[in-house]
Design a protein around this motif. Structure first.
Motif, PDB file in Angstrom:
ATOM      1  N   ARG A   1      -2.536   0.789   0.432  1.00 18.98           N
ATOM      2  CA  ARG A   1      -2.129   1.242   1.348  1.00 18.98           C
ATOM      3  C   ARG A   1      -1.592   2.505   1.866  1.00 18.98           C
ATOM      4  NH1 ARG A   1       3.011  -2.471  -1.224  1.00 18.98           N
ATOM      5  NH2 ARG A   1       3.390   0.328  -1.292  1.00 18.98           N
ATOM      6  N   VAL A   2      -1.944   3.275   2.892  1.00 20.56           N
ATOM      7  CA  VAL A   2      -1.687   4.432   3.685  1.00 20.56           C
ATOM      8  C   VAL A   2      -0.177   4.497   4.129  1.00 20.56           C
ATOM      9  CG1 VAL A   2      -2.570   6.238   6.196  1.00 20.56           C
ATOM     10  CG2 VAL A   2      -3.923   4.059   5.235  1.00 20.56           C
ATOM     11  N   VAL A   3       0.276   5.804   3.168  1.00 22.32           N
ATOM     12  CA  VAL A   3       1.359   6.464   3.332  1.00 22.32           C
ATOM     13  C   VAL A   3       1.478   7.755   3.960  1.00 22.32           C
ATOM     14  CG1 VAL A   3       3.094   6.773   2.341  1.00 22.32           C
ATOM     15  CG2 VAL A   3       2.217   5.020   1.584  1.00 22.32           C
ATOM     16  N   ARG A   4       1.976   7.525   5.103  1.00 19.34           N
ATOM     17  CA  ARG A   4       2.268   8.791   5.952  1.00 19.34           C
ATOM     18  C   ARG A   4       2.589   9.918   5.198  1.00 19.34           C
ATOM     19  NH1 ARG A   4       6.057   9.899   8.859  1.00 19.34           N
ATOM     20  NH2 ARG A   4       7.330   7.968   8.875  1.00 19.34           N
ATOM     21  N   GLU A   5       3.133   9.926   4.547  1.00 23.89           N
ATOM     22  CA  GLU A   5       4.117  10.969   3.105  1.00 23.89           C
ATOM     23  C   GLU A   5       3.135  11.590   2.841  1.00 23.89           C
ATOM     24  OE1 GLU A   5       7.014   8.197   5.555  1.00 23.89           O
ATOM     25  OE2 GLU A   5       5.485   7.868   4.173  1.00 23.89           O
ATOM     26  N   LEU A   6       2.006  11.280   2.343  1.00 24.34           N
ATOM     27  CA  LEU A   6       1.399  11.338   1.188  1.00 24.34           C
ATOM     28  C   LEU A   6      -0.067  12.401   1.931  1.00 24.34           C
ATOM     29  CD1 LEU A   6       0.415   8.331  -1.142  1.00 24.34           C
ATOM     30  CD2 LEU A   6       1.693  10.253  -1.848  1.00 24.34           C
ATOM     31  N   ALA A   7       0.559  12.792   2.823  1.00 23.92           N
ATOM     32  CA  ALA A   7      -0.773  13.570   4.404  1.00 23.92           C
ATOM     33  C   ALA A   7      -1.121  14.943   3.367  1.00 23.92           C
ATOM     34  CB  ALA A   7      -0.008  13.666   5.734  1.00 23.92           C
ATOM     35  N   PRO A   8      -1.754  15.426   3.931  1.00 23.45           N
ATOM     36  CA  PRO A   8      -2.332  16.744   3.393  1.00 23.45           C
ATOM     37  C   PRO A   8      -0.695  17.531   3.442  1.00 23.45           C
ATOM     38  CG  PRO A   8      -3.794  16.571   4.047  1.00 23.45           C
ATOM     39  CD  PRO A   8      -2.961  15.336   4.491  1.00 23.45           C
TER      40      PRO A   8
ATOM     41  N   ALA B   1       2.167  17.143   1.490  1.00 24.26           N
ATOM     42  CA  ALA B   1       2.854  16.766   1.324  1.00 24.26           C
ATOM     43  C   ALA B   1       3.871  17.033  -0.399  1.00 24.26           C
ATOM     44  CB  ALA B   1       2.800  15.661   0.718  1.00 24.26           C
ATOM     45  N   SER B   2       5.398  16.695  -0.165  1.00 23.64           N
ATOM     46  CA  SER B   2       5.610  17.686  -1.536  1.00 23.64           C
ATOM     47  C   SER B   2       5.215  16.742  -2.930  1.00 23.64           C
ATOM     48  CB  SER B   2       7.099  17.841  -0.979  1.00 23.64           C
ATOM     49  OG  SER B   2       7.756  16.746  -1.566  1.00 23.64           O
ATOM     50  N   ALA B   3       5.766  16.769  -4.080  1.00 23.93           N
ATOM     51  CA  ALA B   3       5.622  16.317  -5.488  1.00 23.93           C
ATOM     52  C   ALA B   3       6.708  15.251  -4.906  1.00 23.93           C
ATOM     53  CB  ALA B   3       6.046  17.781  -6.763  1.00 23.93           C
ATOM     54  N   ARG B   4       7.934  15.494  -4.816  1.00 23.97           N
ATOM     55  CA  ARG B   4       9.001  14.580  -4.499  1.00 23.97           C
ATOM     56  C   ARG B   4       8.429  13.312  -3.794  1.00 23.97           C
ATOM     57  NH1 ARG B   4      11.779  11.165  -7.393  1.00 23.97           N
ATOM     58  NH2 ARG B   4      11.665  14.099  -8.389  1.00 23.97           N
ATOM     59  N   ASP B   5       7.742  13.691  -2.725  1.00 21.85           N
ATOM     60  CA  ASP B   5       6.631  13.076  -1.514  1.00 21.85           C
ATOM     61  C   ASP B   5       6.266  11.592  -2.763  1.00 21.85           C
ATOM     62  OD1 ASP B   5       8.090  13.857   0.600  1.00 21.85           O
ATOM     63  OD2 ASP B   5       6.899  15.280   1.209  1.00 21.85           O
ATOM     64  N   VAL B   6       5.512  12.224  -3.409  1.00 24.32           N
ATOM     65  CA  VAL B   6       4.513  11.395  -4.326  1.00 24.32           C
ATOM     66  C   VAL B   6       5.649  10.396  -5.367  1.00 24.32           C
ATOM     67  CG1 VAL B   6       2.705  11.674  -5.768  1.00 24.32           C
ATOM     68  CG2 VAL B   6       2.417  12.945  -3.926  1.00 24.32           C
ATOM     69  N   LEU B   7       6.379  11.016  -5.643  1.00 24.36           N
ATOM     70  CA  LEU B   7       7.120  10.340  -7.057  1.00 24.36           C
ATOM     71  C   LEU B   7       8.060   9.375  -6.340  1.00 24.36           C
ATOM     72  CD1 LEU B   7       8.441  13.636  -9.388  1.00 24.36           C
ATOM     73  CD2 LEU B   7       6.298  11.697  -9.785  1.00 24.36           C
TER      74      LEU B   7
ATOM     75  N   VAL C   1       0.581   2.312 -10.789  1.00 21.06           N
ATOM     76  CA  VAL C   1       0.399   2.902  -8.697  1.00 21.06           C
ATOM     77  C   VAL C   1      -0.868   3.817  -9.461  1.00 21.06           C
ATOM     78  CG1 VAL C   1       1.246   4.147  -7.441  1.00 21.06           C
ATOM     79  CG2 VAL C   1       2.918   2.771  -8.741  1.00 21.06           C
ATOM     80  N   VAL C   2      -1.863   4.058  -8.392  1.00 19.28           N
ATOM     81  CA  VAL C   2      -2.146   5.309  -7.918  1.00 19.28           C
ATOM     82  C   VAL C   2      -1.840   5.051  -6.532  1.00 19.28           C
ATOM     83  CG1 VAL C   2      -4.981   5.127  -7.248  1.00 19.28           C
ATOM     84  CG2 VAL C   2      -4.115   3.690  -8.743  1.00 19.28           C
ATOM     85  N   ILE C   3      -2.061   7.095  -6.796  1.00 18.21           N
ATOM     86  CA  ILE C   3      -1.864   7.960  -5.422  1.00 18.21           C
ATOM     87  C   ILE C   3      -2.981   8.500  -5.356  1.00 18.21           C
ATOM     88  CG2 ILE C   3      -0.835   9.586  -4.428  1.00 18.21           C
ATOM     89  CD1 ILE C   3       1.147   7.973  -4.911  1.00 18.21           C
ATOM     90  N   VAL C   4      -3.756   8.424  -4.393  1.00 14.02           N
ATOM     91  CA  VAL C   4      -5.118   8.511  -3.765  1.00 14.02           C
ATOM     92  C   VAL C   4      -4.424  10.154  -2.675  1.00 14.02           C
ATOM     93  CG1 VAL C   4      -7.433   8.655  -2.929  1.00 14.02           C
ATOM     94  CG2 VAL C   4      -6.194   6.736  -3.349  1.00 14.02           C
ATOM     95  N   GLY C   5      -4.456  11.060  -3.220  1.00 17.38           N
ATOM     96  CA  GLY C   5      -4.165  12.293  -2.927  1.00 17.38           C
ATOM     97  C   GLY C   5      -4.731  13.486  -2.634  1.00 17.38           C
ATOM     98  N   HIS C   6      -3.828  14.951  -2.568  1.00 12.32           N
ATOM     99  CA  HIS C   6      -4.311  16.154  -2.331  1.00 12.32           C
ATOM    100  C   HIS C   6      -4.053  17.060  -3.028  1.00 12.32           C
ATOM    101  CE1 HIS C   6      -6.036  14.469   1.900  1.00 12.32           C
ATOM    102  NE2 HIS C   6      -4.470  13.975   1.924  1.00 12.32           N
ATOM    103  N   GLN C   7      -5.015  18.483  -2.980  1.00 15.56           N
ATOM    104  CA  GLN C   7      -4.553  19.384  -4.072  1.00 15.56           C
ATOM    105  C   GLN C   7      -4.059  20.559  -3.006  1.00 15.56           C
ATOM    106  OE1 GLN C   7      -3.862  18.874  -7.377  1.00 15.56           O
ATOM    107  NE2 GLN C   7      -4.926  20.965  -7.592  1.00 15.56           N
ATOM    108  N   PRO C   8      -2.913  20.791  -2.929  1.00 21.29           N
ATOM    109  CA  PRO C   8      -2.378  21.441  -4.627  1.00 21.29           C
ATOM    110  C   PRO C   8      -0.941  20.176  -4.668  1.00 21.29           C
ATOM    111  CG  PRO C   8      -1.151  22.674  -2.433  1.00 21.29           C
ATOM    112  CD  PRO C   8      -2.552  21.733  -2.667  1.00 21.29           C
TER     113      PRO C   8
END
Length: 152
Positions: A68-75, A77-83, A96-103
């Protein structure tokens, strides 16, 4: 709960937009290698969440077509958004696998494993596998695995 933080693989430097940056040939190989390692270890009911960036979607697709694409995981995003997206510590699923970005992913790992506001470095296509557990009434985060494409 198992939370897997997977950084997108190597992407092209320039595109019409940041969200439009695609994986390079090397990036596709990196993602495929890490996905192969991960696929043998994931339960069938794992939930995969990806940022809306092309590079994260392409990385997720090397693992499964069920994401699923989750808009809140965009470049940025905050740690809170991911959690919140993952439902940490109880989880929207057992894994749960989060495919995201640094930092951002580095912020999540530092927060969970080091109780820090820092951002830990994570190589492109690398991942951290973090599990939540309860010990003596306290919630804990435990590192189960760390993988980079050059170790596969």
């Amino acid at each position: 709960m198992n939370l897997i933080l997977w950084r997108h693989a190597e992407a092209e430097e320039v595109a019409a937009t940041d969200l439009g940056r695609a994986l390079t040939t090397r990036g596709r190989k990196q993602a495929q290698n890490v996905a192969k390692w991960l696929r043998t270890r994931l339960p069938d009911d794992a939930v995969i969440l990806a940022s809306p960036a092309v590079r994260t979607i392409q990385t997720a697709e090397t693992l499964s077509d069920q994401y699923r694409v989750v808009r809140e995981l965009a470049p940025n995003a905050s740690a809170r958004d991911v959690l919140d997206a993952a439902g940490w510590p109880n989880g929207i699923a057992e894994t749960v696998v989060i495919v995201g970005h640094q930092p951002t992913l580095g912020h999540v790992a530092a927060k969970l494993l080091g109780d820090s506001d820092a951002s830990w470095p994570l190589k492109k296509a690398g991942l951290w596998w973090i599990a939540s557990r309860e010990r003596n009434g306290d919630e804990q985060a435990v590192l189960r695995a760390a993988m980079t494409p050059d170790l596969v």
